[in-house]
Write a protein that holds these residues in place. Sequence first.
Motif, short mmCIF file in Angstrom:
data_model
loop_
_atom_site.label_atom_id
_atom_site.label_comp_id
_atom_site.label_asym_id
_atom_site.label_seq_id
_atom_site.Cartn_x
_atom_site.Cartn_y
_atom_site.Cartn_z
N GLU A 147 34.75 46.18 34.61
CA GLU A 147 34.93 44.75 34.90
C GLU A 147 36.13 44.55 35.84
N ARG A 158 37.80 41.75 36.57
CA ARG A 158 38.86 40.84 36.09
C ARG A 158 39.63 41.43 34.91
N ARG A 167 31.42 34.23 34.28
CA ARG A 167 31.25 32.77 34.45
C ARG A 167 31.27 32.03 33.12
N TRP A 179 27.01 24.54 28.10
CA TRP A 179 25.91 24.20 27.20
C TRP A 179 25.06 25.39 26.79
N VAL A 217 22.94 30.92 30.76
CA VAL A 217 23.52 32.00 29.95
C VAL A 217 22.41 32.76 29.24
C1 LIG Z 1 30.77 25.77 36.49
C2 LIG Z 1 29.60 26.41 35.82
C3 LIG Z 1 28.93 25.75 34.82
C4 LIG Z 1 27.84 26.35 34.18
N1 LIG Z 1 27.24 25.70 33.14
C5 LIG Z 1 26.28 26.33 32.43
C6 LIG Z 1 25.81 25.77 31.22
O1 LIG Z 1 26.28 24.72 30.79
N2 LIG Z 1 24.85 26.43 30.53
C7 LIG Z 1 24.32 27.63 30.99
O2 LIG Z 1 23.41 28.17 30.31
N3 LIG Z 1 24.78 28.20 32.12
C8 LIG Z 1 25.76 27.59 32.84
N4 LIG Z 1 26.29 28.19 33.94
C9 LIG Z 1 25.69 29.45 34.40
C10 LIG Z 1 26.18 30.64 33.58
O3 LIG Z 1 27.58 30.64 33.55
C11 LIG Z 1 25.70 31.93 34.23
O4 LIG Z 1 24.29 31.88 34.39
C12 LIG Z 1 26.02 33.18 33.40
O5 LIG Z 1 27.27 33.10 32.79
C13 LIG Z 1 25.97 34.36 34.36
O6 LIG Z 1 26.22 35.55 33.67
P1 LIG Z 1 26.15 36.94 34.45
O7 LIG Z 1 26.49 37.99 33.49
O8 LIG Z 1 24.87 37.02 35.20
O9 LIG Z 1 27.27 36.82 35.59
P2 LIG Z 1 28.86 36.76 35.42
O10 LIG Z 1 29.24 36.04 34.21
O11 LIG Z 1 29.39 36.24 36.72
O12 LIG Z 1 29.27 38.30 35.24
C14 LIG Z 1 29.42 39.15 36.33
C15 LIG Z 1 30.73 39.93 36.11
O13 LIG Z 1 30.91 40.83 37.22
C16 LIG Z 1 32.30 40.88 37.48
N5 LIG Z 1 32.51 41.41 38.83
C17 LIG Z 1 32.42 40.77 40.01
N6 LIG Z 1 32.67 41.61 41.02
C18 LIG Z 1 32.92 42.82 40.45
C19 LIG Z 1 33.21 44.12 40.97
N7 LIG Z 1 33.30 44.35 42.27
N8 LIG Z 1 33.40 45.14 40.09
C20 LIG Z 1 33.31 44.94 38.75
N9 LIG Z 1 33.03 43.74 38.21
C21 LIG Z 1 32.82 42.71 39.05
C22 LIG Z 1 32.75 39.44 37.31
O14 LIG Z 1 34.14 39.35 37.13
C23 LIG Z 1 31.96 39.02 36.08
O15 LIG Z 1 32.67 39.24 34.90
C24 LIG Z 1 27.40 27.62 34.60
C25 LIG Z 1 28.08 28.30 35.61
C26 LIG Z 1 29.17 27.72 36.22
C27 LIG Z 1 29.90 28.47 37.30
#
Ligand SMILES: Cc1cc2nc3c(=O)[nH]c(=O)nc-3n(C[C@H](O)[C@H](O)[C@H](O)COP(=O)(O)OP(=O)(O)OC[C@H]3O[C@@H](n4cnc5c(N)ncnc54)[C@H](O)[C@@H]3O)c2cc1C
Length: 512
Positions: free
Chosen positions: A55, A57, A63, A81, A470
């Motif tokens: 990771e 961060r 997110r 949510w 999520v």
């Molecule tokens: C403002 C906002 C509001 C939202 N509201 C909702 C909601 O209410 N309900 C809902 O269901 N969804 C919501 N979402 C969407 C939801 O947050 C995402 O769909 C979900 O969290 C994405 O998860 P993920 O694991 O795909 O990506 P991420 O959570 O982005 O995980 C990817 C990870 O990769 C890491 N990373 C990036 N680059 C590198 C690298 N080079 N090397 C190693 N690690 C790296 C990042 O730091 C991160 O931890 C919202 C999103 C935002 C931004």
Amino acid sequence: MAGAMDAPAGTAEGSRPLRIAVIGAGIAGLSAAKRLKERGLWRGLASDVQVTLLEARDRLGGRIRTEVFGDGAAVDLGAAWVHGASKQNPLLQMSKACGGKLVKTDWDNCILFEATGTTSESPEAKRLDEAELEEVEELHTHLMKLFQAKQSADRKAAKKGEGEDQSLMTSLRGLSSKRFKGMDHLDQRKRLLLLSQIAAETDQDYAATANELSSTWWDEDDEFPGDHCLWKDGYVSLINYLAQGLDVRLGTPVVKIDFSVPSHLTLHLSGGEQIDADYCICTLPLGVLKHHHESLFHPSLPDQNVDALRRLGVAAMEKVALRFEESFWEQMAPNVHCIYRMPTQEARRAPTALEASFCVSLKHVTGSNVLVVYYVTDTARHMATLEEEKLVPSTLALLQSMFPDMPEPLEVKRTTWDQDPFTCGAYSFNAVSCSSQHRLHLRSPVGLEGCPKRVHFAGEATSDRFPSTVHGAYLEGRRAAQEVADTARHEAQKRCGRKHIGYAFEEGILLE
Ligand SMILES: Cc1cc2nc3c(=O)[nH]c(=O)nc-3n(C[C@H](O)[C@H](O)[C@H](O)COP(=O)(O)OP(=O)(O)OC[C@H]3O[C@@H](n4cnc5c(N)ncnc54)[C@H](O)[C@@H]3O)c2cc1C
């Protein structure tokens, strides 16, 4: 994990563990890693499976980011949510396991304000007229019926390779019927009200405007039935629950994924360290992949994956959370959930005018006097570039136009997702000429010709059914874990020359 490639991994006879790296510890990465650690997935296949999460961060969750105010109230600055809190939704099941309390929210319990009005008027005088709203609601329902008929014809044509996609707004503007001459024939006020109604569905749900969204594939996603709920103590309880027992390396950005040799892949870390693995699950966000795929992958990603990356849109959403001494907005309507102010024509044309799309009260969720102001689309992109000294007064001015006598906030927290190098935006949407099919292309695993596919993908953007959520990202993590296990099994079968190796596909169901 690093080391010489001594003996084949992945069979019960193999002399070293199967090494799997998961890139990113957001919900997709955590769910993939958790699934990979479930013994049932590997029974009879691998002697040992080593799963490492890398990771970038210094925190988990990506997110999903919960912060805590001075009075102890949690606020989710990323995802907030749980959409569709019914028994089909895995998040609901896990909320019980992790001890998180979900609080139902009611989007109908809202206050609507006019776009204009001077601060000398009473707040009540600026609330929209009910009769006028009903009339526009009817217009909207009629327009959407016309649209659905067009969209269903367009989808049929697109499946046959015919027709051309256009933006949702272009489609809506082109619609007319006997009773509705078309959007451009409405008087200015009705048109603005109707556009605001449309924006309530597009800008709020997709964080993208009707000008950006695909007409043919808008609203293609699926949803679970049930309420929309917020976490009383924040989404973080789910993240901490999933991370239990996992091997996570924080502060470890991956800068290159090298799958150029047949035997394994090598991950290059920003500090210069290299890690070898048999497989990896890449959960990097769409925005990061869009910006960096050329430098990240060696060899380059296949055309199909790159084409999908280009087509998918990255939405923009930012939040400003403010804690006050009292919940002054509740004087207007107790337990109100959402406060919405119509954007002015000027704000629609010039996003720098900083119009919020809506504000959400957390009073009924956490008990704290917190309002969260949501900015979306170009306004959010602009807002993410502003220093706090400029952003906070603009946000307060916006609130003061609705609540002239409001006090100063005690605390403020804000986001800059659009500028964040590890996110590069909020979440994916189907832009013009993009459908869920492209999400399947994006997630198709890659590897050298004739070799096992070593690089697999997961994340909200790879979900064809539940993108941008999520639960979609969570389910994608599990799917990718299964995909890796299937690939490893296939390889082990080839090496052993055996047809069957004991293997569990899904929890508790042994296929052999
Ligand atoms: C403002 C906002 C509001 C939202 N509201 C909702 C909601 O209410 N309900 C809902 O269901 N969804 C919501 N979402 C969407 C939801 O947050 C995402 O769909 C979900 O969290 C994405 O998860 P993920 O694991 O795909 O990506 P991420 O959570 O982005 O995980 C990817 C990870 O990769 C890491 N990373 C990036 N680059 C590198 C690298 N080079 N090397 C190693 N690690 C790296 C990042 O730091 C991160 O931890 C919202 C999103 C935002 C931004």
